[in-house]
Write a protein that holds these residues in place. Structure first.
Motif, PDB file in Angstrom:
ATOM      1  N   ALA A 345       0.833  -1.204   0.000  1.00  0.00           N
ATOM      2  CA  ALA A 345       0.000   0.000   0.000  1.00  0.00           C
ATOM      3  C   ALA A 345       0.869   1.256   0.000  1.00  0.00           C
ATOM      4  O   ALA A 345       2.036   1.238   0.394  1.00  0.00           O
ATOM      5  N   GLU A 347       0.526   5.020   1.646  1.00  0.00           N
ATOM      6  CA  GLU A 347      -0.224   5.890   2.555  1.00  0.00           C
ATOM      7  C   GLU A 347       0.547   7.188   2.767  1.00  0.00           C
ATOM      8  O   GLU A 347       1.776   7.170   2.903  1.00  0.00           O
ATOM      9  N   GLU A 353      -3.875   9.247   4.684  1.00  0.00           N
ATOM     10  CA  GLU A 353      -4.760   8.822   3.605  1.00  0.00           C
ATOM     11  C   GLU A 353      -4.119   7.681   2.816  1.00  0.00           C
ATOM     12  O   GLU A 353      -2.926   7.709   2.492  1.00  0.00           O
ATOM     13  N   THR A 354      -4.912   6.659   2.505  1.00  0.00           N
ATOM     14  CA  THR A 354      -4.451   5.568   1.657  1.00  0.00           C
ATOM     15  C   THR A 354      -4.599   5.981   0.199  1.00  0.00           C
ATOM     16  O   THR A 354      -5.706   6.194  -0.293  1.00  0.00           O
ATOM     17  N   ALA A 357      -4.231   1.249  -2.405  1.00  0.00           N
ATOM     18  CA  ALA A 357      -4.593   0.238  -1.411  1.00  0.00           C
ATOM     19  C   ALA A 357      -3.723  -1.007  -1.538  1.00  0.00           C
ATOM     20  O   ALA A 357      -3.247  -1.341  -2.626  1.00  0.00           O
ATOM     21  N   GLU A 358      -3.527  -1.683  -0.414  1.00  0.00           N
ATOM     22  CA  GLU A 358      -2.848  -2.962  -0.437  1.00  0.00           C
ATOM     23  C   GLU A 358      -3.674  -3.970  -1.221  1.00  0.00           C
ATOM     24  O   GLU A 358      -4.905  -3.926  -1.212  1.00  0.00           O
TER      25      GLU A 358
END
Length: 545
Positions: A345, A347, A353-354, A357-358
């Motif tokens: 991910a 961040e 804030e992401t 995403a993973e």
């Protein structure tokens, strides 16, 4: 020049690119009689200044390495068009005459098949190739830094030369990447950061592709000259038409054509094919005979199969500050953070804030590149301008120097259907069927390119860039011109072409030193691995002799 064959040689090497040059140099230094056959011509080093000027000349500069025409015909009959003649140079030095010069080792996970995808393992380990990697770095002359890349595979000792300092735009990227938790580090280059091996320090012409006029960037003519100094014979402009066998599981001769049209047979005790991932399978298929009706070394049916390349993913635009692009003609910083963890991910460290995403989906390994040659040059701006005088000057000042861009390489998985075959409907200048490339991408490549683009956009957004182009699955993405995998290495003769010693399963005196033996592509530029394998191949040939 005399182009008659030499008396029966110990070794005949086909191809004078980096693999052939290194193998020939080592075997000649070991005391063996070596003959090298090269399809293209020997370019005079004194021509390079003119080639550089030609390459930057406005308009249509043409191909400074003389690729194209009937000699270099090829076909595409796959889902994707592969622009082969952009990818190669026929001549003494091979594709190192126009390469970028980046030299990274593959990771242990590439060899042991531990990437979280379906890529198979190689029949050799990273540790098997580790001493050859170090030898290859010394041979090519690699400038690099060992301390700043936490993702690099293990090594013993420093690079032969200190690394190049980061560029000005690298510092801009580093600041943005720090906020996103992305590590920026140096990248090794096969160009002299100081005088090395009789060649001078890089002087920054910035024309690394397609030509280095100073000789600071390594090219294989270095080891061709070393091979000749050790007694090897190098014959240029003699494309090999076929290999002949003796009926006892051995190659007896390489048949080639001289510029005057005469055909010759070069006999040898051992043969090493080093003509690249397209011409090697083509030659093996062209050499079909009564004993080998499907082509030489092809009892597995794998000759020409598993063709791979690296796919380019990129994005760029402009920022409201100076970036000093086009001051450096090569890449000085990258991030390999996602090579062994492509689903990681992103961040923002300040906001939490992401941004990306993973993901637990299967991806290809990939690396991120921070480019030093983004945006138009002043000449390009002027040529495309409708203004004159002071108005043109204002336009140049406004449009030059604030571009910024990222690139990335994504490794293509080996696929049986991606292959090199013969197209009998199209012939070369000697009437031989040309190579036909059947190439497609697949879902994993598309998914991986999209992920690289997402990370690139996150970095450029953090820089405040106005993103105006993206090389993605919908357009702009394409091959990095690293053809690999058409005579793969393996222990099972029913599934592979050569064994871990790079010798053909079918023919006892035929070895292959090339990216064509790669089992997987990884995502690192392949030349250092090609060089390491060539040195390994030479050791095994020497043992048999």
């Amino acid at each position: 020049m005399q182009r008659a064959p030499t008396d029966r040689a110990d070794v005949c090497v086909v191809g004078a690119g980096p693999a052939g040059a290194l193998a020939a140099s080592q075997l000649a230094s070991d005391g063996h009689d070596v003959t090298v056959l090269e399809a293209g011509r020997r370019f005079d080093f004194d021509e390079r200044q003119g080639q550089m000027e030609q390459s930057i000349r406005p308009g249509e500069p043409g191909d400074v390495w003389e690729m194209g025409g009937e000699r270099d015909n090829y076909s595409n009959n796959g889902d994707r068009t592969y622009p082969l003649n952009v990818a190669r140079v026929k001549g003494v030095g091979g594709s190192t005459l126009h390469w970028q010069g980046m030299v990274m080792r593959l990771h242990p996970a590439d060899f042991d098949g531990s990437h979280d995808n379906d890529d198979p393992a190689w029949p050799i380990s990273y540790d098997d190739l580790r001493p050859y990697y170090a030898e290859a770095e010394r041979a090519l002359g690699v400038a690099g830094t060992t301390e700043d890349n936490p993702f690099a595979p293990p090594r013993d000792g420093p690079f032969p030369m200190p690394g190049f300092p980061p560029s000005y735009s690298d510092s801009l990227f580093a600041e943005a990447c720090e906020k996103l938790g992305i590590t920026v580090h140096s990248v090794p280059n096969a160009r002299n950061s100081e005088s090395y091996d009789g060649r001078g320090q890089c002087v920054g012409y910035g024309t690394c592709q397609p030509v280095c006029p100073s000789g600071a960037k390594y090219d294989a003519t270095v080891h061709i000259e070393d091979a000749e100094a050790a007694g090897a014979t190098v014959i240029d402009r003699v494309p090999v038409q076929r290999l002949e066998t003796d009926g006892d599981g051995r190659i007896s001769a390489a048949v080639y054509v001289a510029p005057d049209g005469t055909e010759h047979r070069q006999e040898a005790r051992e043969f090493v094919l080093a003509a690249g991932g397209i011409e090697i399978p083509r030659l093996l298929l062209l050499s079909a005979n009564e004993d080998h009706p499907d082509g030489l070394a092809n009892s597995s049916g794998a000759v020409g199969r598993y063709f791979m390349d690296h796919l380019f993913a990129g994005a760029g635009g402009t920022v409201d500050e100076e970036t000093r692009q086009n001051h450096v003609g090569f890449i000085t910083s990258e991030s390999h953070q996602f090579y062994d963890d492509p689903g990681g991910a992103i961040e923002h460290r300040d906001t939490g804030e992401t941004l990306v995403a993973e993901s637990d989906q299967a991806y290809s390994p990939f690396k991120l590149e921070f480019l030093n040659y983004a945006g138009p040059s002043p000449v390009e701006i002027a040529l495309n301008s409708d203004d004159w005088g002071d108005s043109m000057l204002d336009e140049i000042r406004g449009a030059y120097g604030n571009s910024i861009a990222m690139g990335g390489l994504v490794g293509q998985p080996p696929r049986w259907g991606n292959r090199v075959t013969l197209d009998s409907t199209v012939t070369d200048d000697h009437g031989n069927p040309v190579p036909d490339i059947k190439w497609s991408w697949g879902d994993r490549i598309r998914r991986s390119i999209s992920r690289v683009n997402a990370i690139q956009h996150a970095v450029l957004d953090e820089l405040g860039a106005d993103i105006d182009w993206t090389a993605n699955v919908d357009g702009g993405s394409g091959p990095a011109y690293h053809h690999m995998g058409t005579t793969r290495m393996g222990t099972d003769p029913s599934e592979s072409v050569v064994n871990p010693q790079l010798r053909s399963h079918d023919l006892s005196n035929l070895s292959i030193a090339s990216s064509s033996v790669f089992v997987t592509a990884g995502s690192m530029n392949p030349t250092l691995t090609i060089a390491a394998l060539a040195l390994k191949c030479a050791d095994h040939v020497d043992e048999r002799l």
